[in-house]
Scaffold this active site. Structure first.
Site, PDB file in Angstrom:
ATOM      1  CD  GLU A  35      34.948  13.066   6.007  1.00 43.27           C
ATOM      2  OE1 GLU A  35      34.821  13.910   6.926  1.00 43.27           O
ATOM      3  OE2 GLU A  35      35.909  13.069   5.218  1.00 43.27           O
ATOM      4  NE  ARG A  41      40.330  20.341   8.309  1.00 48.63           N
ATOM      5  CZ  ARG A  41      40.085  19.053   8.097  1.00 48.63           C
ATOM      6  NH1 ARG A  41      38.863  18.587   8.239  1.00 48.63           N
ATOM      7  NH2 ARG A  41      41.047  18.221   7.739  1.00 48.63           N
ATOM      8  CG  HIS A  79      32.481  17.214   6.399  1.00 51.65           C
ATOM      9  ND1 HIS A  79      33.552  17.206   7.273  1.00 51.65           N
ATOM     10  CD2 HIS A  79      31.628  18.175   6.847  1.00 51.65           C
ATOM     11  CE1 HIS A  79      33.356  18.116   8.213  1.00 51.65           C
ATOM     12  NE2 HIS A  79      32.203  18.718   7.977  1.00 51.65           N
ATOM     13  CG  ASP A  87      -1.776   1.218   1.358  1.00 57.38           C
ATOM     14  OD1 ASP A  87      -1.758   2.052   0.425  1.00 57.38           O
ATOM     15  OD2 ASP A  87      -2.462   1.351   2.376  1.00 57.38           O
ATOM     16  CD  GLU A  99      35.910  17.556   3.326  1.00 52.52           C
ATOM     17  OE1 GLU A  99      35.475  17.351   4.472  1.00 52.52           O
ATOM     18  OE2 GLU A  99      37.100  17.892   3.094  1.00 52.52           O
ATOM     19  CD  GLU A 129      34.096  14.529  14.427  1.00 55.45           C
ATOM     20  OE1 GLU A 129      34.266  15.577  15.056  1.00 55.45           O
ATOM     21  OE2 GLU A 129      34.638  14.307  13.327  1.00 55.45           O
ATOM     22  NE  ARG A 137      34.690  21.587   5.916  1.00 52.31           N
ATOM     23  CZ  ARG A 137      35.218  20.717   6.764  1.00 52.31           C
ATOM     24  NH1 ARG A 137      35.734  19.577   6.311  1.00 52.31           N
ATOM     25  NH2 ARG A 137      35.231  20.957   8.063  1.00 52.31           N
ATOM     26  CD  GLU A 169      30.806  15.135  12.201  1.00 50.66           C
ATOM     27  OE1 GLU A 169      31.995  15.495  12.007  1.00 50.66           O
ATOM     28  OE2 GLU A 169      29.901  15.930  12.502  1.00 50.66           O
ATOM     29  CD  GLU A 177      33.850  11.686  10.583  1.00 48.28           C
ATOM     30  OE1 GLU A 177      33.558  12.794  11.097  1.00 48.28           O
ATOM     31  OE2 GLU A 177      34.711  11.559   9.692  1.00 48.28           O
TER      32      GLU A 177
END
Length: 469
Positions: free
Chosen positions: A129, A338, A268, A50, A357, A211, A359, A131, A219
């Site tokens: 990645e 970063r 990330h 359903d 990457e 972390e 983030r 977390e 992580e």
């Protein structure tokens, strides 16, 4: 392939078959049938269910759907008491047999096909990645006359004064959880158990660690895989981690911001495009990138606000995405910085390691949709040669206000992100990857069930601020 799955089931003494698929927001659903119900025909004819009871799917007058098991996804469940074969399925219409537009796995398949059709590459590799937090206890309620939440952890710095008969201390301070050894890190063995179970399912793991936040933030990193494969793996990842924590008497969440005044939970996401054995993103431009990679960055940055509606799809996501704090909200790129939303990792000079990457995303997202949307932004950037501008190699947090004003930022709320998606989604419609129906239903579902639901409720802190007015 179907014969191989049936042989595996016989070899393992399988008694039940568990069929799994995603609802629209991204939670695994399942039902089980006896092994006697699984034959070669089941991989073509599927199983009916359903669709009106699945969030964001069919209306009740057109509710019948089929789920077709994908034999390539066969695995033995590591938690059920009886030997159980798990098969991830694809959703289709029972009459037309057309793949269902709102099936997230179908969208991921179409994204991979569109990549090949562009001629830019044939494989998109994704490495998230994700977390998470491991808590001892979580309680919450919401009623017309009151609301609350409370989480607790033996690692929580707020428990240094609690009578634990005895309290042995060793609790990570706020923002100091990266990387203490035991006994401050209480969950090494649990994370190792999670890692080994994931590996037993054929999921390659690169590392596991505590972390930054107090209270069990952690992580576990999966090795990159093709987009659809990683979508499947992320579902197994969440399932395994939650069940390992549960059988240890604890609870695990991928909620982006469960704690005030400490780091939130991100995901990330690394992406690279390959054509045969050639890494399309490797070259002689900035940070060892190719021109195509720079254009791909341009695509992510141009569509970054719209991407947030899919990659950061909860109201809680924007408790993490606050300017001036730890999360990368600035739509800029850099080789090592970063604080930028896009980073080019510099751990290796190998062309094979060249990747972007991104983030900003968090693990509350539907992986199939998020990975597909990121790829579509990259492809749009390459096809339209979108210039990403100059890299931001300064510390963005230290910039004077007049410079910071020139750097665009992620939306400040889910409502803002959904408005951005409403205004900017043509890049997602290319190749019929995301359909207009999917975009419209995503915005409608998120607005009605999450944005409006939160906006209508008084917040406990409002009583602190305003009760004596």
């Amino acid at each position: 392939m179907a014969k191989e799955v049936l042989a595996l089931a016989k070899e393992k003494g399988v008694k039940m078959v568990d069929i799994r698929f995603l609802d629209f927001p991204g939670i695994w659903q399942h039902f089980s049938v006896p092994i006697s119900e699984l034959d070669e025909g089941a991989f073509e004819n599927g199983f009916g269910f359903d669709g009106s009871s699945i969030r964001g799917w069919q209306p009740i007058h057109a509710s019948d759907m089929l789920v077709i098991p994908d034999p390539s996804t066969a695995a033995i469940d590591p938690f059920f008491a009886e030997p159980t074969l798990v098969l991830i399925g694809d959703i289709c219409d029972p009459i037309t047999r057309e793949p269902y537009t709102r099936d997230p796995r179908n969208i991921a398949k179409k994204a991979e096909a569109h990549l090949k059709n562009t001629g830019i590459g044939d494989t998109a590799y994704i490495g998230p990645e994700a977390e998470f937090f491991i808590f001892d206890d979580v309680r919450y309620d919401s009623a017309s006359h009151g609301t609350f939440y409370e989480v607790d952890s033996v690692e929580g710095i707020w428990n240094t004064g609690r009578d634990e008969c005895p309290n042995q201390g060793y609790k990570p301070r706020h923002k100091e959880g990266y990387f203490p050894v035991p006994p401050t890190d209480k969950f090494q063995d649990m994370r190792t158990e999670m890692t080994l179970i994931l590996e037993s399912l054929g999921i390659d793991i690169e590392c596991q660690h505590h972390e930054v936040a107090t209270a069990g933030q952690a992580e576990i990193d999966m090795r990159f895989k093709p987009l659809l494969k990683m979508g499947d793996q992320l579902m197994w990842f969440k399932y395994v981690l939650k069940n390992v924590a549960y059988r240890h008497g604890r609870t695990l969440t991928f909620m982006p911001k469960p704690l005030f005044n400490d780091n939130g939970t991100g995901m990330h996401t690394h992406i690279s495009i390959w054509k045969g054995d050639t890494p399309v993103f490797a070259g002689d431009k900035y940070a060892g990138l190719s021109q195509e990679a720079l254009w791909a960055l341009g695509g992510i940055l141009k569509h970054g606000r719209a991407l947030c509606a899919i990659c950061n799809p909860t109201t809680n996501s924007y408790k993490r995405l606050v300017p001036g704090f730890e999360a990368p909200v600035n739509l800029a790129y850099s080789s090592r910085n970063r604080s930028a939303s896009c980073r080019i990792p510099m751990y290796s000079d190998s062309p094979k390691a060249k990747r972007i990457e991104y983030r900003t995303p968090d693990p509350s997202c539907n992986g199939y949709l998020a990975f597909s949307a990121i790829l579509m932004a990259c492809l749009d950037g390459i096809e339209n040669k979108i210039d990403p501008g100059e890299p931001m190699d300064k510390n963005i947090y230290d910039l004077p206000p007049e410079e910071l004003a020139n750097i665009p930022s992620a939306p400040g709320s889910l409502a803002e992100a959904l408005e951005a998606l409403k205004d900017d989604h043509e890049f997602l419609l290319k190749g019929d990857v995301f359909t207009q129906d999917v975009i419209d239903m995503w915005i409608e579902y998120k607005t009605e069930n999450e944005v409006n639901a939160i906006n209508l409720r008084p917040h406990p802190y409002e009583f602190f601020l305003y009760y004596d007015i």
